[in-house]
Design a protein around this motif. Sequence first.
Motif, PDB file in Angstrom:
ATOM      1  N   THR A  13       0.833  -1.206   0.000  1.00  0.00           N
ATOM      2  CA  THR A  13       0.000   0.000   0.000  1.00  0.00           C
ATOM      3  C   THR A  13       0.861   1.247   0.000  1.00  0.00           C
ATOM      4  OG1 THR A  13      -1.781  -1.157   1.160  1.00  0.00           O
ATOM      5  CG2 THR A  13      -1.771   1.249   1.271  1.00  0.00           C
ATOM      6  N   TYR A  14       1.922   1.231   0.781  1.00  0.00           N
ATOM      7  CA  TYR A  14       2.765   2.415   0.920  1.00  0.00           C
ATOM      8  C   TYR A  14       3.775   2.522  -0.225  1.00  0.00           C
ATOM      9  CZ  TYR A  14       0.523   2.155   5.405  1.00  0.00           C
ATOM     10  OH  TYR A  14      -0.427   2.079   6.397  1.00  0.00           O
ATOM     11  N   THR A  15       4.201   1.386  -0.772  1.00  0.00           N
ATOM     12  CA  THR A  15       5.072   1.478  -1.948  1.00  0.00           C
ATOM     13  C   THR A  15       4.292   2.013  -3.144  1.00  0.00           C
ATOM     14  OG1 THR A  15       4.632  -0.845  -2.537  1.00  0.00           O
ATOM     15  CG2 THR A  15       6.555  -0.398  -1.150  1.00  0.00           C
ATOM     16  N   ARG A  16       3.031   1.650  -3.248  1.00  0.00           N
ATOM     17  CA  ARG A  16       2.209   2.215  -4.319  1.00  0.00           C
ATOM     18  C   ARG A  16       2.006   3.709  -4.114  1.00  0.00           C
ATOM     19  NH1 ARG A  16      -2.367  -2.640  -4.829  1.00  0.00           N
ATOM     20  NH2 ARG A  16      -1.093  -4.021  -6.161  1.00  0.00           N
ATOM     21  N   GLY A  17       1.787   4.125  -2.857  1.00  0.00           N
ATOM     22  CA  GLY A  17       1.664   5.549  -2.583  1.00  0.00           C
ATOM     23  C   GLY A  17       2.926   6.305  -2.940  1.00  0.00           C
ATOM     24  N   ALA A  18       4.091   5.718  -2.625  1.00  0.00           N
ATOM     25  CA  ALA A  18       5.352   6.361  -2.985  1.00  0.00           C
ATOM     26  C   ALA A  18       5.512   6.435  -4.507  1.00  0.00           C
ATOM     27  CB  ALA A  18       6.518   5.590  -2.363  1.00  0.00           C
ATOM     28  N   HIS A  19       5.070   5.376  -5.200  1.00  0.00           N
ATOM     29  CA  HIS A  19       5.144   5.375  -6.665  1.00  0.00           C
ATOM     30  C   HIS A  19       4.302   6.505  -7.250  1.00  0.00           C
ATOM     31  CE1 HIS A  19       4.581   3.811 -10.802  1.00  0.00           C
ATOM     32  NE2 HIS A  19       5.777   3.273 -10.610  1.00  0.00           N
ATOM     33  N   LEU A  20       3.119   6.719  -6.707  1.00  0.00           N
ATOM     34  CA  LEU A  20       2.274   7.821  -7.164  1.00  0.00           C
ATOM     35  C   LEU A  20       2.925   9.170  -6.878  1.00  0.00           C
ATOM     36  CD1 LEU A  20      -1.134   6.376  -5.963  1.00  0.00           C
ATOM     37  CD2 LEU A  20      -0.600   6.961  -8.334  1.00  0.00           C
ATOM     38  N   LEU A  21       3.504   9.294  -5.692  1.00  0.00           N
ATOM     39  CA  LEU A  21       4.142  10.561  -5.321  1.00  0.00           C
ATOM     40  C   LEU A  21       5.336  10.852  -6.223  1.00  0.00           C
ATOM     41  CD1 LEU A  21       4.353  12.954  -3.392  1.00  0.00           C
ATOM     42  CD2 LEU A  21       5.757  11.529  -1.886  1.00  0.00           C
ATOM     43  N   ILE A  22       6.168   9.834  -6.485  1.00  0.00           N
ATOM     44  CA  ILE A  22       7.330  10.034  -7.355  1.00  0.00           C
ATOM     45  C   ILE A  22       6.889  10.441  -8.755  1.00  0.00           C
ATOM     46  CG2 ILE A  22       9.268   8.846  -8.449  1.00  0.00           C
ATOM     47  CD1 ILE A  22       9.469   7.127  -5.908  1.00  0.00           C
ATOM     48  N   GLY A  23       5.789   9.834  -9.221  1.00  0.00           N
ATOM     49  CA  GLY A  23       5.316  10.157 -10.554  1.00  0.00           C
ATOM     50  C   GLY A  23       4.882  11.594 -10.717  1.00  0.00           C
ATOM     51  N   SER A  24       4.464  12.237  -9.627  1.00  0.00           N
ATOM     52  CA  SER A  24       3.978  13.616  -9.731  1.00  0.00           C
ATOM     53  C   SER A  24       5.086  14.646  -9.584  1.00  0.00           C
ATOM     54  CB  SER A  24       2.923  13.867  -8.648  1.00  0.00           C
ATOM     55  OG  SER A  24       3.512  13.814  -7.351  1.00  0.00           O
ATOM     56  N   VAL A  25       6.298  14.204  -9.237  1.00  0.00           N
ATOM     57  CA  VAL A  25       7.368  15.161  -8.946  1.00  0.00           C
ATOM     58  C   VAL A  25       7.673  16.037 -10.146  1.00  0.00           C
ATOM     59  CG1 VAL A  25       9.833  15.335  -8.453  1.00  0.00           C
ATOM     60  CG2 VAL A  25       8.403  13.805  -7.106  1.00  0.00           C
ATOM     61  N   ILE A  26       7.741  15.430 -11.342  1.00  0.00           N
ATOM     62  CA  ILE A  26       8.108  16.223 -12.518  1.00  0.00           C
ATOM     63  C   ILE A  26       7.093  17.331 -12.781  1.00  0.00           C
ATOM     64  CG2 ILE A  26       6.957  14.613 -14.107  1.00  0.00           C
ATOM     65  CD1 ILE A  26       9.139  15.269 -16.129  1.00  0.00           C
ATOM     66  N   ALA A  27       5.816  17.044 -12.501  1.00  0.00           N
ATOM     67  CA  ALA A  27       4.795  18.072 -12.710  1.00  0.00           C
ATOM     68  C   ALA A  27       5.008  19.240 -11.755  1.00  0.00           C
ATOM     69  CB  ALA A  27       3.404  17.481 -12.528  1.00  0.00           C
ATOM     70  N   LEU A  49      -1.090  20.371 -14.866  1.00  0.00           N
ATOM     71  CA  LEU A  49      -1.289  18.990 -15.322  1.00  0.00           C
ATOM     72  C   LEU A  49      -0.927  18.815 -16.791  1.00  0.00           C
ATOM     73  CD1 LEU A  49      -4.710  18.200 -13.606  1.00  0.00           C
ATOM     74  CD2 LEU A  49      -2.422  17.589 -12.815  1.00  0.00           C
ATOM     75  N   ALA A  50      -1.045  19.866 -17.593  1.00  0.00           N
ATOM     76  CA  ALA A  50      -0.811  19.749 -19.026  1.00  0.00           C
ATOM     77  C   ALA A  50       0.651  19.970 -19.410  1.00  0.00           C
ATOM     78  CB  ALA A  50      -1.692  20.731 -19.796  1.00  0.00           C
ATOM     79  N   ASP A  51       1.382  20.757 -18.622  1.00  0.00           N
ATOM     80  CA  ASP A  51       2.760  21.095 -18.967  1.00  0.00           C
ATOM     81  C   ASP A  51       3.659  19.879 -19.204  1.00  0.00           C
ATOM     82  OD1 ASP A  51       2.779  23.782 -19.314  1.00  0.00           O
ATOM     83  OD2 ASP A  51       3.283  24.288 -17.253  1.00  0.00           O
ATOM     84  N   PRO A  52       3.604  18.822 -18.383  1.00  0.00           N
ATOM     85  CA  PRO A  52       4.574  17.732 -18.554  1.00  0.00           C
ATOM     86  C   PRO A  52       4.308  16.826 -19.762  1.00  0.00           C
ATOM     87  CG  PRO A  52       3.624  17.746 -16.325  1.00  0.00           C
ATOM     88  CD  PRO A  52       2.779  18.622 -17.187  1.00  0.00           C
ATOM     89  N   ILE A  53       3.113  16.893 -20.359  1.00  0.00           N
ATOM     90  CA  ILE A  53       2.737  15.897 -21.364  1.00  0.00           C
ATOM     91  C   ILE A  53       3.691  15.868 -22.553  1.00  0.00           C
ATOM     92  CG2 ILE A  53       0.949  15.241 -23.015  1.00  0.00           C
ATOM     93  CD1 ILE A  53      -1.143  16.049 -20.964  1.00  0.00           C
ATOM     94  N   PRO A  54       4.045  17.014 -23.193  1.00  0.00           N
ATOM     95  CA  PRO A  54       4.988  16.929 -24.338  1.00  0.00           C
ATOM     96  C   PRO A  54       6.333  16.321 -23.948  1.00  0.00           C
ATOM     97  CG  PRO A  54       3.894  19.068 -24.278  1.00  0.00           C
ATOM     98  CD  PRO A  54       3.566  18.396 -22.985  1.00  0.00           C
TER      99      PRO A  54
END
Length: 403
Positions: A13-27, A49-54
């Motif tokens: 549960t917490y590794t998945r939460g960390a994975h979600l958090l890491i994924g949002s860092v670039i944004a 939310l749109a800036d990182p897509i390209p």
Amino acid sequence: MPGFLRPLTRAVTYTRGAHLLIGSVIAWILAMVHPGLSRPSYGMWLLVLADPIPLLVLVAMVPAVRRAEGLQARMMLFPGPHARVEGGQDDPGVSVAPSASWRDRARTAVWLVLRVEAGCAVVLLTGQLMGVVFASLGASDEPADSDGLILPVVRGWAAAPVGVVALLAALATVVVAGRMLAWAASRLLGPSPAERLAAMEERTEQLLERNRIARELHDSIGHALTVAVVQAGAARAASDPEFTARALEAVEETGRAALEDLERVLRVLREDEQPVSGRPALTDADRLLQSARASGAKVDVEVSGPVERLPGPVSREGYRMLQEALTNVLRHSGPVPVRLRIAVDDARLVMNVRNALPGAAGSTGRGGSGLRGIRERATLLGGRATTGPHDGEWQVHVELPLK
């Protein structure tokens, strides 16, 4: 513990939460530059939310990115040895191979965008919920700062239960989002059709190799044990020292050949770097005939055609088929007359083994795995094999194409 609280005790549960958090860092990094996070409006949040897509689509074109994302997903999204979850699996179906096609790159791009957007959404929602929790904790003393909160803050006696509900909702958000991201990973980062086909072909090769080794051991060891049993029984019944000496010599020779076959198979299984002795071919059939004759069988042989020019696979498989046919004779019919005919022409190998049936006893119990192995070997080489009673005798008839 109630079932709905059980995910809180699981590491995944917490590794998945960390994975979600890491994924949002670039944004968030891009948001610090543009448009900035000083009292952002709703439009600015959409821009975050749109800036990182390209950039994500561009990064996904690098083949190694798919491998890196697959490794992260395996470690952080799926139950494994690191998580206290029953039924955890080592292979969750997520590929760790680099992108091999534009389809793989497109799936990786969709995954990166989904991961970042889901991470941002979870961070924003859990941030609001945790803000409500902290605001409710200070409600009993003085009004807490609720700037930046979209969700309403409850004051008074209801603050504590609302805070508990908000905390559980934040945890539930992480659990549900983690499960959804794991589901998406298995589909977007899962093996491509080409990888699935390659894995299926590899698995098929492994099964075929196991079946081949099983047939090799069955034929070789079965033949040696059959000869040993027949020779030991005959020597005990004969009470002749000279016959006993010949029987022991036949047992020794057959046992030595079986040990060589066993050693060769074990080297293959161990992936030994030492050279492996060649498998016996039909040109080595004399030792089979000698062991059968030493066991009391009268073998009449007729060979026509260049046996030594047979292709390797045909000659080796023909040897094993003959070995099983002679073993079958000794095991079920005993020392009876045997007629062996081998014919080779430009197109095929024909091998026919016939022996007398000693009454009804020889006509039963002759459909075991050995005869089935003969038919399987013939089929794999594109030929055919028939076994069974024929004109009062037992017959093994094999036809193998040379090409």
